[in-house]
Scaffold this motif. Sequence first.
Motif, PDB file in Angstrom:
ATOM      1  N   ASP A 131       0.543  -1.277  -0.101  1.00 63.18           N
ATOM      2  CA  ASP A 131       0.176   0.171   0.284  1.00 63.18           C
ATOM      3  C   ASP A 131       0.810   1.006   0.031  1.00 63.18           C
ATOM      4  O   ASP A 131       0.613   1.677   1.268  1.00 63.18           O
ATOM      5  CB  ASP A 131      -1.152  -0.572   1.327  1.00 63.18           C
ATOM      6  N   PHE A 134       0.627   6.756  -3.124  1.00 65.14           N
ATOM      7  CA  PHE A 134       0.138   6.995  -4.577  1.00 65.14           C
ATOM      8  C   PHE A 134       1.026   8.054  -5.610  1.00 65.14           C
ATOM      9  O   PHE A 134       1.829   8.977  -4.403  1.00 65.14           O
ATOM     10  CB  PHE A 134      -1.507   7.576  -3.871  1.00 65.14           C
ATOM     11  N   HIS A 135       0.811   8.103  -7.198  1.00 62.68           N
ATOM     12  CA  HIS A 135       1.483   9.001  -7.472  1.00 62.68           C
ATOM     13  C   HIS A 135       2.991   8.960  -7.262  1.00 62.68           C
ATOM     14  O   HIS A 135       3.419   9.866  -7.900  1.00 62.68           O
ATOM     15  CB  HIS A 135       0.454   9.764  -7.222  1.00 62.68           C
ATOM     16  N   TRP A 138       5.520   3.962  -7.230  1.00 63.60           N
ATOM     17  CA  TRP A 138       6.305   3.047  -6.335  1.00 63.60           C
ATOM     18  C   TRP A 138       6.085   1.143  -6.847  1.00 63.60           C
ATOM     19  O   TRP A 138       6.818   0.112  -6.887  1.00 63.60           O
ATOM     20  CB  TRP A 138       5.897   2.469  -5.047  1.00 63.60           C
ATOM     21  N   LEU A 139       4.815   1.413  -7.120  1.00 62.86           N
ATOM     22  CA  LEU A 139       4.771  -0.606  -7.034  1.00 62.86           C
ATOM     23  C   LEU A 139       5.450  -0.823  -8.594  1.00 62.86           C
ATOM     24  O   LEU A 139       5.800  -2.547  -8.348  1.00 62.86           O
ATOM     25  CB  LEU A 139       2.682  -0.893  -7.658  1.00 62.86           C
ATOM     26  N   LEU A 160      -2.656  -5.271  -3.430  1.00 64.33           N
ATOM     27  CA  LEU A 160      -2.134  -4.205  -3.521  1.00 64.33           C
ATOM     28  C   LEU A 160      -2.890  -2.805  -3.263  1.00 64.33           C
ATOM     29  O   LEU A 160      -4.335  -3.334  -3.877  1.00 64.33           O
ATOM     30  CB  LEU A 160      -1.497  -4.061  -5.107  1.00 64.33           C
ATOM     31  N   GLU A 161      -2.624  -2.065  -3.497  1.00 64.88           N
ATOM     32  CA  GLU A 161      -3.837  -0.860  -2.958  1.00 64.88           C
ATOM     33  C   GLU A 161      -3.063   0.223  -4.296  1.00 64.88           C
ATOM     34  O   GLU A 161      -2.125   0.477  -4.003  1.00 64.88           O
ATOM     35  CB  GLU A 161      -3.931  -0.550  -1.945  1.00 64.88           C
ATOM     36  N   TYR A 162      -4.734   0.741  -4.761  1.00 62.70           N
ATOM     37  CA  TYR A 162      -3.753   2.367  -5.841  1.00 62.70           C
ATOM     38  C   TYR A 162      -3.958   2.430  -6.328  1.00 62.70           C
ATOM     39  O   TYR A 162      -5.644   2.146  -6.118  1.00 62.70           O
ATOM     40  CB  TYR A 162      -2.387   1.167  -6.749  1.00 62.70           C
ATOM     41  N   GLU A 163      -3.794   3.838  -6.853  1.00 64.96           N
ATOM     42  CA  GLU A 163      -4.955   4.863  -6.913  1.00 64.96           C
ATOM     43  C   GLU A 163      -5.539   3.954  -8.926  1.00 64.96           C
ATOM     44  O   GLU A 163      -4.657   3.326  -9.484  1.00 64.96           O
ATOM     45  CB  GLU A 163      -4.648   6.471  -7.655  1.00 64.96           C
ATOM     46  N   LEU A 166      -4.409   4.092 -12.168  1.00 67.98           N
ATOM     47  CA  LEU A 166      -2.977   2.667 -12.511  1.00 67.98           C
ATOM     48  C   LEU A 166      -2.877   1.922 -13.305  1.00 67.98           C
ATOM     49  O   LEU A 166      -4.197   1.330 -12.530  1.00 67.98           O
ATOM     50  CB  LEU A 166      -1.932   3.772 -11.026  1.00 67.98           C
ATOM     51  N   VAL A 186      -9.892   4.348  -4.897  1.00 70.02           N
ATOM     52  CA  VAL A 186      -8.697   3.312  -4.489  1.00 70.02           C
ATOM     53  C   VAL A 186      -9.117   1.857  -5.521  1.00 70.02           C
ATOM     54  O   VAL A 186     -10.353   2.150  -5.235  1.00 70.02           O
ATOM     55  CB  VAL A 186      -8.101   3.511  -3.012  1.00 70.02           C
TER      56      VAL A 186
END
Length: 196
Positions: A131, A134-135, A138-139, A160-163, A166, A186
């Motif tokens: 997690d 954001f922006h 990183w992932l 996974l937690e992301y915007e 993406l 999210v």
Amino acid sequence: MSQNQPPKTHAGAHQLRIIAGQWRSRRLPILALEGLRPTPDRVRETLFNWLQFSVREARCLDLFAGSGALGLEALSRGAAEVVLVEKHPKAALTLQNNVNTLKTSQAYVLNQDAISYLEQDTNPFDIIFLDPPFHQAWLPKILDLIEQKQLLKPNGYIYLEYERELVLDLNHWHLAMHRELNAGQVRCVLAHRIEY
């Protein structure tokens, strides 16, 4: 998840509630830090319903641990070991204090950068929670390292937690979608490693 920013100055009750397991309904203090987004209770409950048969006795990594919401929930539900990596010194200290309060010897808090931790030699994990801020792209970097160093066990899971905007091609990292949900802006994805 946290960013290296000073604590907010406004007062208020900032707490994390463990949902289920040995510490069910236990409330722990968390810092009010800019960018720290504890995974909401509803999302955590859904995630751990997905993982209900996989958490017990699992070795887990909570990278960008922040409040420790995911790692401590896993431990409460029977994980064998959880490594909590958090770069922000004050967030890491609060996390260590909460681990001490829970009187557990199965949680390891590391005040360290995520990349430097992954570049060390470490044993693979059954479940990895990601997690990141954001922006900040990183992932892809993190998933590259996890794949290169084979840090996810065969048939292991990555959350996974992301915007939402993406786009990730999970196949690139030999991962397959297991479950997903959207919570506001999210995207929450549970993927498992594909054997090849």
